[in-house]
Every structure is written in C-alpha cells, then in structure tokens.
Design an enzyme around this catalytic site. Structure first.
Site, PDB file in Angstrom:
ATOM      1  N   CYS A  11      47.662  63.233 -50.819  1.00 12.77           N
ATOM      2  CA  CYS A  11      47.344  64.433 -51.426  1.00 12.77           C
ATOM      3  C   CYS A  11      48.134  64.792 -52.906  1.00 12.77           C
ATOM      4  O   CYS A  11      48.188  63.727 -53.342  1.00 12.77           O
ATOM      5  CB  CYS A  11      47.827  65.731 -50.301  1.00 12.77           C
ATOM      6  SG  CYS A  11      49.621  65.970 -49.705  1.00 12.77           S
ATOM      7  N   ASN A  14      52.476  65.592 -51.167  1.00 15.64           N
ATOM      8  CA  ASN A  14      52.877  64.981 -50.066  1.00 15.64           C
ATOM      9  C   ASN A  14      53.932  65.604 -49.268  1.00 15.64           C
ATOM     10  O   ASN A  14      54.697  65.212 -48.845  1.00 15.64           O
ATOM     11  CB  ASN A  14      53.577  63.591 -50.623  1.00 15.64           C
ATOM     12  CG  ASN A  14      53.619  62.489 -49.245  1.00 15.64           C
ATOM     13  OD1 ASN A  14      54.483  61.834 -49.196  1.00 15.64           O
ATOM     14  ND2 ASN A  14      52.954  62.557 -48.367  1.00 15.64           N
ATOM     15  N   CYS A  16      52.579  68.803 -47.850  1.00 17.08           N
ATOM     16  CA  CYS A  16      51.932  69.770 -46.732  1.00 17.08           C
ATOM     17  C   CYS A  16      50.498  69.044 -46.139  1.00 17.08           C
ATOM     18  O   CYS A  16      50.689  68.814 -44.803  1.00 17.08           O
ATOM     19  CB  CYS A  16      51.176  71.060 -47.693  1.00 17.08           C
ATOM     20  SG  CYS A  16      52.486  71.996 -48.500  1.00 17.08           S
ATOM     21  N   ARG A  17      49.658  68.581 -46.898  1.00 19.97           N
ATOM     22  CA  ARG A  17      48.405  68.180 -46.239  1.00 19.97           C
ATOM     23  C   ARG A  17      48.304  66.530 -45.603  1.00 19.97           C
ATOM     24  O   ARG A  17      48.310  66.452 -44.623  1.00 19.97           O
ATOM     25  CB  ARG A  17      47.221  68.047 -47.230  1.00 19.97           C
ATOM     26  CG  ARG A  17      46.565  69.701 -47.316  1.00 19.97           C
ATOM     27  CD  ARG A  17      45.773  69.725 -48.599  1.00 19.97           C
ATOM     28  NE  ARG A  17      46.701  69.386 -49.837  1.00 19.97           N
ATOM     29  CZ  ARG A  17      46.036  69.337 -51.060  1.00 19.97           C
ATOM     30  NH1 ARG A  17      44.529  69.414 -51.077  1.00 19.97           N
ATOM     31  NH2 ARG A  17      46.588  69.017 -52.264  1.00 19.97           N
ATOM     32  N   SER A  18      48.731  65.903 -46.638  1.00 19.63           N
ATOM     33  CA  SER A  18      48.867  64.287 -46.169  1.00 19.63           C
ATOM     34  C   SER A  18      49.883  64.058 -44.925  1.00 19.63           C
ATOM     35  O   SER A  18      49.733  63.201 -44.280  1.00 19.63           O
ATOM     36  CB  SER A  18      48.876  63.243 -47.165  1.00 19.63           C
ATOM     37  OG  SER A  18      50.204  63.491 -48.125  1.00 19.63           O
ATOM     38  N   ASP A 131      44.234  73.103 -50.900  1.00 16.71           N
ATOM     39  CA  ASP A 131      45.655  73.112 -51.072  1.00 16.71           C
ATOM     40  C   ASP A 131      46.179  74.489 -50.622  1.00 16.71           C
ATOM     41  O   ASP A 131      45.862  75.427 -50.949  1.00 16.71           O
ATOM     42  CB  ASP A 131      46.055  72.959 -52.485  1.00 16.71           C
ATOM     43  CG  ASP A 131      47.749  72.813 -52.724  1.00 16.71           C
ATOM     44  OD1 ASP A 131      48.230  73.098 -51.676  1.00 16.71           O
ATOM     45  OD2 ASP A 131      47.775  72.465 -53.734  1.00 16.71           O
TER      46      ASP A 131
HETATM   47  P1  4NP Z   1      50.338  69.297 -50.504  1.00 15.60           P
HETATM   48  O1  4NP Z   1      50.465  70.468 -51.365  1.00 15.60           O
HETATM   49  O2  4NP Z   1      49.419  68.289 -51.947  1.00 15.60           O
HETATM   50  O3  4NP Z   1      49.212  69.478 -49.746  1.00 15.60           O
HETATM   51  O4  4NP Z   1      51.589  68.490 -50.523  1.00 15.60           O
HETATM   52  C1  4NP Z   1      51.188  70.837 -52.637  1.00 15.60           C
HETATM   53  C2  4NP Z   1      52.492  70.638 -52.303  1.00 15.60           C
HETATM   54  C3  4NP Z   1      53.323  70.974 -53.653  1.00 15.60           C
HETATM   55  C4  4NP Z   1      52.516  71.464 -54.886  1.00 15.60           C
HETATM   56  C5  4NP Z   1      51.280  71.462 -54.703  1.00 15.60           C
HETATM   57  C6  4NP Z   1      50.395  71.152 -53.558  1.00 15.60           C
HETATM   58  N1  4NP Z   1      53.401  71.563 -55.847  1.00 15.60           N
HETATM   59  O5  4NP Z   1      52.647  72.041 -57.014  1.00 15.60           O
HETATM   60  O6  4NP Z   1      54.610  71.446 -56.012  1.00 15.60           O
END
Ligand code: 4NP
Length: 163
Positions: A11, A14, A16-18, A131
């Site tokens: 993702c 790294n 939340c989703r992955s 996201d």
């Molecule tokens: P992820 O979510 O890609 O599912 O881990 C996010 C976590 C942090 C951010 C964006 C998306 N960020 O902009 O910090």
C-alpha cells in the site's frame, strides 16, 4: 525466488491496508494448516512510516477479529522484493502503477480485490481498497471486509496454482 509461495501486500504508508492484509492472510494460512508453504510480508511505496507499528485503528479492527498485529513498517525494495515474491499485491491503482513503474514483472502484479470471486471481471477502478487513513473508524471496518474477501480468494488461487 523463495521456495515458499511468496506474497507481498503493498500500500502507500504500510500502516493501514497492507499490514491488515498480512494479518488476515497469515491467519487464513494458519487455520488452513498451510502456513509453512507461504512467505508473507507487506510494505509501502512511501517511507514516511518506516519502522512504525500498524495504525492504532488497523490494530483495533484486527484485534476485534482475533488477529495478531505484530508489524514493523518498511518501504518497498523494488528489485529485492520483485526477485523474492510470486505475488505483488497492490491495494489501489496507485500502488499497482507504482509496482509496474519500478520494474515489477507485470504477470506478478495484482490488485487484492481481483481475487474476490464476487468481483470477478470488474474493471480495476471498481475494485480498489480505498485509503482509510484520513477517514473515520467505519472505513477500517469496511476495509477489513474487503481485505478478508480478497485474501480468501487469493489463498484459493495460490493453492490451486501451486499445487
Ligand atoms: P496505508 O494508509 O497506505 O493503507 O498504510 C496510509 C497511511 C499513511 C499515509 C497515507 C496512507 N500518509 O500519508 O502518511
């Protein structure tokens, strides 16, 4: 390439989703008694959160469904990871595109929800895991159900394909 079936969930951050996909998939292979056949990891295309655990909202939804939440965020290592993992699984179109742009072999790059049998044949833009970072708690619950259905389909696919 790892002798095990290598699965890398990708993702943006790294956190939340992955990581959630990794927790869910690890639980599925354990319950199925095939954990020793898989090498499972997750990473982000960005490096902002490297070294951190999963987002507290991801941990909360994972714990609600009885999952282990051990995690340390890391960034995608394009050539190392592409040499190692059979399945490079993006959550959204951005992750998918980034994998291809950084040189991942296209026959190993997938969107997680493309393995959800209920979504078979849908165009890519309809099968992303959005996201959830800037949204509310309900986004994390929805994410869990999307990720879970995708991981179940992926496990069936991988076991059928790799014997
Ligand atoms: P992820 O979510 O890609 O599912 O881990 C996010 C976590 C942090 C951010 C964006 C998306 N960020 O902009 O910090």
């Amino acid at each position: 390439m790892t002798a095990r079936i290598g699965v890398l969930f990708v993702c943006l951050g790294n956190i939340c989703r992955s990581p959630l996909a990794k927790f869910v998939f690890a639980d599925l292979v354990t319950r199925r008694r095939v954990a020793d056949r898989f090498a499972i990891d997750s990473c982000g295309t960005g490096a902002w959160h490297a070294g951190e655990g999963a987002d507290p909202r991801t941990e909360a939804v994972a714990r609600k469904y009885g999952l282990d939440v051990a995690h340390r965020a890391r960034q995608l290592r394009p050539h190392v990871d592409f040499d190692h993992f059979h399945y490079l699984i993006g959550m959204d179109l951005d992750n998918h595109r980034r994998l291809l742009e950084t040189g991942a072999p296209s026959d190993r790059v997938f969107l997680l929800r493309s393995f959800d049998p209920e979504l078979a044949g849908r165009p890519h833009h309809e099968i992303i895991v959005p996201d959830p970072y800037y949204g509310g708690e309900d986004g994390f619950e929805k994410m869990y159900h999307m990720v879970r259905a995708g991981c179940e389909g992926l496990l069936e696919h991988a076991l059928a394909r790799h014997g």
